[in-house]
Design a protein around this motif. Structure first.
Motif, short mmCIF file in Angstrom:
data_model
loop_
_atom_site.label_atom_id
_atom_site.label_comp_id
_atom_site.label_asym_id
_atom_site.label_seq_id
_atom_site.Cartn_x
_atom_site.Cartn_y
_atom_site.Cartn_z
N SER A 129 74.74 -1.21 50.70
CA SER A 129 74.36 -2.41 51.45
C SER A 129 75.43 -2.88 52.44
N ARG A 429 81.44 -9.60 46.44
CA ARG A 429 80.45 -10.10 45.48
C ARG A 429 81.11 -10.68 44.24
N PHE A 431 79.06 -11.59 41.65
CA PHE A 431 77.97 -11.54 40.67
C PHE A 431 78.52 -11.42 39.25
N ASP B 21 70.47 -10.67 41.11
CA ASP B 21 70.99 -9.61 41.96
C ASP B 21 70.85 -8.25 41.27
N ASP B 23 73.04 -6.15 40.55
CA ASP B 23 74.06 -5.90 39.52
C ASP B 23 73.60 -6.40 38.15
N GLN B 24 72.73 -7.43 38.13
CA GLN B 24 72.18 -7.89 36.84
C GLN B 24 71.06 -6.94 36.41
N ALA B 28 76.71 -1.72 37.67
CA ALA B 28 77.25 -0.54 38.36
C ALA B 28 77.66 0.58 37.42
N CYS B 79 68.60 -9.41 45.27
CA CYS B 79 69.63 -9.49 46.31
C CYS B 79 70.84 -8.66 45.90
N GLY B 80 71.69 -8.41 46.88
CA GLY B 80 72.92 -7.66 46.61
C GLY B 80 72.81 -6.21 47.02
N SER B 81 73.27 -5.36 46.14
CA SER B 81 73.43 -3.94 46.43
C SER B 81 72.12 -3.26 46.80
N SER B 82 72.23 -2.15 47.56
CA SER B 82 71.04 -1.40 47.98
C SER B 82 70.58 -0.41 46.92
N ARG B 83 71.25 -0.39 45.78
CA ARG B 83 70.98 0.63 44.76
C ARG B 83 69.50 0.70 44.39
N GLU B 84 68.89 1.85 44.63
CA GLU B 84 67.49 2.05 44.27
C GLU B 84 67.35 2.12 42.75
N HIS B 85 68.48 2.34 42.08
CA HIS B 85 68.49 2.37 40.61
C HIS B 85 67.87 1.10 40.04
N ALA B 104 64.67 -9.91 48.30
CA ALA B 104 65.65 -9.34 49.23
C ALA B 104 65.02 -8.10 49.87
N ILE B 106 66.04 -5.05 51.04
CA ILE B 106 66.24 -3.65 50.63
C ILE B 106 65.54 -3.40 49.30
#
Lengths: 465, 199
Positions: A129, A429, A431, B21, B23-24, B28, B79-85, B104, B106
């Protein structure tokens, strides 16, 4: 009617636009790393197709890498496997890799610009991102998911709907001790972590124009933290001076041709934005976050909102957030003890960030019970820091200059902040669990982080500069 | 994970928290797999399990009263990271629909690319759903993609939702973006040839 910079670049990259379909947009540069690419290569294998334009994709290993003893095998088996798989995949499909040990290795959003791969007018994507960073050069750059990584590998195109356009103007001049990280944390605190969702942002105004390229990258990097698809800044002499002479930048006649094109990359005077926001640089003080999303930020001398100042609907999330952080509504952060200081990440790990920290800490000593990690963004940043003697300044202050990688920004590699500890961090971040399970993050500028490293607590850096 | 989506009647799991987000959704440290499978096990890992890997009793996914193939969450979900995971984890856990008042960007793309339907409703309707489930966890929600409607079955309250026609067709018919892009090869090559300045 004139066009925005965003529309000029977008329009010149649309391959096919059909009613009812998203635009097929051509991608000039595709960066990949070890975390979000394995499933995409797997997809190509299943379909039996090659990478369409191998020279337009570049790879590096950054998220999983350790930041000490990089010459040794990665200890953690799964991290090692992911990095090894990137090596195998790039070899099989013919993609250039700047892996561990390579002089160009580093955080993907640091190496693209410093190698002169990132250029104005480009479309750039990456399965990350913070790809929005590259927008600082006047490029359309945004993060994508792994299915989209596969699309780009397979066709050099991506299917996208045109986002709405937002202009954010920051006028006037920054005060002493206030830097670009404070600008972006301030904007996000004003418009919230979702305030720009659905938009592509153009940053403008005197305060933005007067920033260096590194500082502009910090701003564009965090566009995603207010939900924006990306953020860009029109290229100018500062941009051209930065690019000229870099490894992969155009040279000779190509340079002249490129420059002539880049000089057309600005928003026309009569172009319209869907939203325009205006801020005054003089209103910005050193910023710090207190909560668990980047919109929860305050000036360092302000207090955390009291419960009575929070919207009823937002109260449950607000309370949960402060509980996680171990902080009281209405309290101050100034003077709060800090356990860790992390200076690094794709937001603030460039040579200028390290110079800023070195200038500040020269002749000072870190507080005794604080752990300080300084992680350069790339091998080139690391080498430059050593050449300038910055590593010696850090050593004398009790800091340790580590090796390049994403490090403690995301708790994926060996660098994690222990549970319950407070870390003032230059990353992007805050978070829950971002820097490690139950780790607590205060986002701030490199200057504010350096000040906390010296005093051992949250500090108003303006009192020390 | 299913490769199409048309219609679903199901109970739902409500998480009335805003700004959830990625990350929740999937921390990672669980992004190290090199396939798309098995991420459901770590969905909301740090909210679901304590540091000894014991289920946290106060988290809703550990409460057997709440189940279903629909996840309902507060605004700015994903929201946050683009991780498709994150989308893989939600799908692998068994959710087919995610409802919020705001997604979000993405995450929304990633969900659609995995045949998970993100439905954006008004703040008022989201509140209605939360209240209905609070009053009766057996509340059923009916999603009809063809009609683009979402209904609280017991009360008949209904809302229509937006989805772009291309993505709607992809979901209903099981197409993916690469099939379409690969069909444009000629156009892509002639675009490349036409560009004077193709870096």
């Amino acid at each position: 009617m004139g066009k925005t910079l965003f529309d000029k670049i977008w329009d010149s990259h649309v391959v096919v636009s059909k009613p009812g379909f998203p635009d097929a947009v051509y991608i000039n540069t595709h960066f990949i790393h070890e975390v979000t690419s394995p499933q995409a290569f797997d997809g190509l294998r299943k379909r039996g197709i090659p990478v369409f334009r191998t020279a337009k994709t570049r790879a590096t290993a950054d998220h999983n890498v350790p930041t000490i003893d990089q010459h040794l095998p990665i200890k953690e088996a799964l991290s090692r496997k992911q990095v090894e798989m990137l090596t195998a995949n790039t070899k099989e499909f013919g993609v250039e890799l700047y892996g561990l040990g390579h002089p160009y290795q580093g955080i993907v959003h640091v190496i693209g610009p410093e190698l002169g791969i990132t250029l104005p007018g480009m479309t750039i994507v990456c399965g990350d991102s913070h790809t929005s960073t590259h927008g600082a050069f006047g490029a359309i750059a945004f993060g994508i998911g792994t299915s989209e990584v596969e699309q780009v590998l397979a066709t050099q195109c991506i299917l996208q709907y045109r986002p709405k356009r937002m202009k954010i103007e920051v006028n006037g001049q920054l005060k002493k001790g206030v830097v670009s990280k404070d600008i972006i944390l301030y904007i996000i605190s004003k418009i919230s972590a979702s305030g720009a969702t659905g938009y592509f942002v153009e940053y403008a105004g005197e305060a933005i124009r007067s920033l260096s390229m590194e500082a502009r990258m910090t701003i564009c990097n965090m566009s995603i933290e207010m939900g924006a698809r990306g953020g860009l800044i029109a290229p100018d002499q500062t941009t051209f001076d930065y690019i000229k002479g870099r490894e992969f930048a155009p040279k000779g006649a190509d340079w002249d041709k490129a420059l002539a094109y880049w000089e057309t990359l600005y928003t026309d005077a009569d172009a319209e934005f869907d939203v325009v926001l205006t801020f005054d640089a003089a209103d910005i003080e050193p910023m710090i976050t207190y909560g668990t999303n980047p919109g929860m930020g305050i000036g360092v001398t302000q207090h955390i909102p009291a419960l009575t100042e929070v919207d009823d609907k937002e109260k449950p999330s607000f309370k949960k957030s402060l509980e996680y952080m171990g902080l009281e509504p209405g309290s101050e952060l100034l003077g709060k003890k800090v356990d860790y200081v992390f200076i690094g990440s794709c937001t603030n790990s460039r040579i200028e960030d390290l110079r800023m920290v070195a200038d500040f800490v020269k002749g000072k000593k870190k507080a005794e019970d604080v752990v300080v990690w300084i992680v350069p963004g790339s091998k080139q940043v690391e080498a430059q820091a050593k050449e300038e003697g910055i590593d010696k300044i850090f050593e004398a202050a009790g800091f340790h200059l580590r090796q390049p990688g994403c490090s403690a920004c995301l708790g994926m590699n060996e660098d994690k902040v222990p549970a319950g500890m407070y870390c003032i961090s230059t990353s992007n971040r805050n978070f829950e669990g971002r820097q490690g399970p139950n780790a607590r993050t205060f986002l701030a500028s490199p200057l504010s982080a350096a000040a906390a490293a010296i005093t051992g607590k949250v500090t108003d850096v303006r009192e020390l500069v | 994970m299913s490769k199409t989506f048309q219609h679903l009647v199901s109970t739902a799991v409500p998480i009335a928290i805003e700004n959830i987000d990625t990350d929740q959704i999937i921390p990672a440290r669980f992004l190290k797999a090199t396939t798309r499978d098995g991420f459901g096990e770590n969905l909301f890992r740090d909210w679901r399990f304590d540091t000894n890997n014991e289920p946290k009793q106060d988290f809703i996914l550990n409460n057997p009263i709440y189940k279903g193939e629909v996840l309902v969450a507060g605004k700015n979900f994903g929201c946050g990271s683009s991780r498709e995971h994150a989308a893989w984890a939600i799908g692998d856990y068994g959710f087919k629909v995610v409802i919020s008042s705001f997604f979000a960007d993405i995450f929304k793309n990633n969900a659609l690319n995995n045949f998970i339907l993100p439905i954006t409703v008004t703040d008022e309707f989201l509140d209605k759903i939360f209240r209905a489930i609070e009053a009766d966890p057996a509340t059923q929600l009916e999603t009809d993609l063809e009609k683009q409607s979402l209904k609280i079955v017991a009360t008949g309250e209904e809302i229509s939702f937006d989805i772009n026609p291309y993505k709607k067709a992809c979901l209903i018919n099981g197409y993916d973006d690469i099939d379409y892009l690969l069909s444009l090869r000629k156009e892509i090559e002639s675009y490349e040839a036409s560009r004077e300045f193709n870096f």
